[in-house]
Enzyme design. Structure first.
Site, mmCIF file in Angstrom:
data_model
loop_
_atom_site.group_PDB
_atom_site.id
_atom_site.type_symbol
_atom_site.label_atom_id
_atom_site.label_comp_id
_atom_site.label_asym_id
_atom_site.label_seq_id
_atom_site.Cartn_x
_atom_site.Cartn_y
_atom_site.Cartn_z
ATOM 1 N N SER A 64 0.821 -1.212 0.000
ATOM 2 C CA SER A 64 0.000 0.000 0.000
ATOM 3 C C SER A 64 0.853 1.258 0.000
ATOM 4 C CB SER A 64 -0.900 0.028 1.233
ATOM 5 O OG SER A 64 -1.600 -1.187 1.355
HETATM 6 N N1 SAH Z 1 -0.819 -4.878 4.022
HETATM 7 C C1 SAH Z 1 -0.060 -5.184 2.821
HETATM 8 C C2 SAH Z 1 -0.841 -4.838 1.558
HETATM 9 C C3 SAH Z 1 -1.381 -6.047 1.022
HETATM 10 S S1 SAH Z 1 -2.292 -6.033 -0.491
HETATM 11 C C4 SAH Z 1 1.297 -4.538 2.831
HETATM 12 O O1 SAH Z 1 1.596 -3.760 3.747
HETATM 13 O O2 SAH Z 1 2.103 -4.847 1.934
HETATM 14 C C5 SAH Z 1 -3.602 -7.090 0.048
HETATM 15 C C6 SAH Z 1 -3.223 -8.482 0.442
HETATM 16 O O3 SAH Z 1 -4.411 -9.127 0.889
HETATM 17 C C7 SAH Z 1 -2.674 -9.335 -0.699
HETATM 18 O O4 SAH Z 1 -1.451 -9.871 -0.334
HETATM 19 C C8 SAH Z 1 -3.733 -10.442 -0.863
HETATM 20 O O5 SAH Z 1 -3.194 -11.689 -1.222
HETATM 21 C C9 SAH Z 1 -4.334 -10.489 0.533
HETATM 22 N N2 SAH Z 1 -5.676 -11.072 0.621
HETATM 23 C C10 SAH Z 1 -6.741 -10.908 -0.188
HETATM 24 N N3 SAH Z 1 -7.802 -11.623 0.253
HETATM 25 C C11 SAH Z 1 -7.389 -12.259 1.381
HETATM 26 C C12 SAH Z 1 -8.009 -13.161 2.298
HETATM 27 N N4 SAH Z 1 -9.276 -13.565 2.169
HETATM 28 N N5 SAH Z 1 -7.272 -13.614 3.339
HETATM 29 C C13 SAH Z 1 -6.000 -13.229 3.526
HETATM 30 N N6 SAH Z 1 -5.348 -12.391 2.683
HETATM 31 C C14 SAH Z 1 -6.038 -11.901 1.623
#
Ligand code: SAH
Length: 217
Positions: A64
């Site tokens: 993000s």
């Molecule tokens: N917080 C992260 C940003 C992640 S982007 C950072 O600081 O880098 C969103 C993430 O959510 C992705 O890695 C995706 O794989 C995950 N995601 C999406 N749906 C999900 C679910 N149901 N359970 C766990 N992770 C999920």
């Protein structure tokens, strides 16, 4: 200009941008200052690590934008005794920032590759109070509930009931709500004896929250 001076300038600019955009909580700014974002992006993106933008990571996901990380962290109103649940570990960067402000962070990721890399990075930067769990975050982390704070970093079309159930009394749940690839908004839900209070915050763009563990990777 030496490489060191260049990187120190970039870092200062990074904090200044967060302040200018309205992040005022000193503890949040300190955490953003202390966690090296360049360690959470791929080598080819090191140069852009301190620009205020989201960047691609493995498995088609994104780390993000720093402003959104700082904003959501500030909105969580963290206290040092809090136990926090994060859904969507991704790079592990948001979890690292949270770990500086709370007692314990449990972070759930549906991609094995991302979960493993995040674990390594978090260990390397010394965030010993983060546990990365592989699984479907829509179900929360039932064995480890309740949580004082829950933060979802992928866009949900509706609020997963399991997360509401796993939120402690007086807890705050923060999540981007809205259609996949459409307009989304950060929503803050506060739990009390009277029920859930809802506050709509800023407009955002997140990758989708998807049900189930990823089948590959
Ligand atoms: N917080 C992260 C940003 C992640 S982007 C950072 O600081 O880098 C969103 C993430 O959510 C992705 O890695 C995706 O794989 C995950 N995601 C999406 N749906 C999900 C679910 N149901 N359970 C766990 N992770 C999920």
């Amino acid at each position: 200009m030496s490489a060191d001076t260049k990187s120190a300038n970039r870092h200062m600019e990074f904090l200044l941008t967060l302040r200018r955009r309205g992040i005022g909580d000193q503890a949040v700014l300190r955490a953003m200052d202390e966690i090296p974002r360049d360690r959470f992006v791929a080598l080819e993106h090191t140069e852009s690590a301190y620009a205020d933008q989201a960047l691609p990571i493995a498995c088609g996901q994104t780390i993000s934008q720093p402003y959104v990380v700082a904003y959501m962290t500030e909105q969580l109103r963290l206290r040092p005794h809090h136990r926090v649940l994060e859904i969507g570990t991704g790079s592990g960067y948001q979890a690292a920032v949270l770990s500086r402000l709370a007692r314990e962070v449990v972070s759930v990721e549906r991609y094995r590759t991302l979960a493993e890399h995040a674990r390594e990075r978090l260990r390397a930067v010394g965030c010993g109070n983060v546990e990365v769990v592989m699984g479907d975050g829509m179900l929360g982390a039932p064995g480890k509930a309740p949580f004082d704070r829950i933060i979802v970093t992928a866009a949900a079309e509706t609020t997963p009931q399991a997360l509401i159930d796993q939120l402690a009394d007086d807890g705050i749940l923060l999540l981007p709500l809205g259609p996949h690839n459409g307009p989304q908004q950060i929503v803050k839900l506060t739990k009390s004896a009277a029920g859930l209070a809802r506050e709509n915050l800023i407009a955002v763009r997140f990758v989708p929250l998807l049900a189930g563990q990823a089948r590959e990777l």
